[in-house]
Scaffold this motif. Structure first.
Motif, PDB file in Angstrom:
ATOM      1  N   VAL A  23       0.844  -1.203   0.000  1.00  0.00           N
ATOM      2  CA  VAL A  23       0.000   0.000   0.000  1.00  0.00           C
ATOM      3  C   VAL A  23       0.869   1.239   0.000  1.00  0.00           C
ATOM      4  N   ARG A 145      -5.082  -6.437  -3.297  1.00  0.00           N
ATOM      5  CA  ARG A 145      -5.570  -5.754  -2.098  1.00  0.00           C
ATOM      6  C   ARG A 145      -4.941  -4.369  -1.969  1.00  0.00           C
ATOM      7  N   GLN A 149      -6.818  -0.834  -2.134  1.00  0.00           N
ATOM      8  CA  GLN A 149      -6.656   0.118  -1.035  1.00  0.00           C
ATOM      9  C   GLN A 149      -6.165   1.462  -1.559  1.00  0.00           C
ATOM     10  N   THR A 153      -8.229   4.881  -1.322  1.00  0.00           N
ATOM     11  CA  THR A 153      -7.628   6.056  -0.690  1.00  0.00           C
ATOM     12  C   THR A 153      -7.648   7.245  -1.643  1.00  0.00           C
TER      13      THR A 153
END
Length: 189
Positions: A23, A145, A149, A153
């Motif tokens: 991320v 994932r 994310q 965001t």
């Protein structure tokens, strides 16, 4: 992301760490780079450049070659020797007991052993191939994932910016109404 064991320190789990790193890497990317890289190409890059997956691929090739090698007869042994040679002249004619020996030997394993060893190496290669597929799928899952994310965001930040703009416009409208004596001071506050 963290496992909490009573009476012990909080320890990070590897899956959570990988996800967090992914991320952070995606969020630190510039918008131009993120726009030019699709999810499929990011998956291809991650699978191609992962050193652990490359090592497993090499291990599979090694085990497949080993499966072929262990299923074959071992190499024969050639033995050369000399017996009762005189040490002063090394002449074969000086003593009657002098002789040279040549031998050839082949080891034959018990019946069926070679086939079983070949099958065992093949099964090991298949197990490593399954591990490779599992780790590839886990890497793709973690990447997806992290990708989702990062998209969430990005969309959340855009929504907050839009709400801030709407709020500023609402305040400006309330101030304009108050200045024109059509609105109350409570609406401005």
């Amino acid at each position: 992301m963290y496992t909490n064991i009573p009476g012990r320190f909080i320890q990070p789990t590897w899956g959570g760490i990988r996800l967090s790193v992914g991320v952070l890497l995606l969020l630190s990317a510039t918008p131009a780079w993120a726009a030019s890289l699709s999810l499929q190409s990011a998956e291809a890059v991650a699978l191609r450049q992962n050193p652990g997956l490359g090592a497993l691929t090499q291990k599979i090739a090694e085990l497949r070659h080993k499966a072929v090698a262990v299923a074959q007869l071992p190499d024969p042994h050639l033995a050369l020797g000399a017996a009762n040679l005189p040490l002063n002249s090394f002449s074969m004619n000086q003593q009657q007991m002098s002789m040279l020996s040549v031998g050839l030997s082949q080891t034959f394993p018990s019946f069926g052993k070679l086939g079983l060893e070949g099958q065992q190496a093949g099964v090991e290669a298949q197990a490593v191939a399954d591990t490779l597929r599992g780790q590839s799928a886990e890497l793709v899952l973690l990447l997806r994932r992290a990708w989702l994310q990062a998209l969430y965001t990005e969309n959340a930040m855009a929504t907050v910016r839009h709400q801030e703009q709407l709020e500023a416009a609402s305040v400006q409208a309330a101030l304009a109404l108050y200045r024109s004596t059509q609105g109350s001071q409570a609406e401005v506050l």
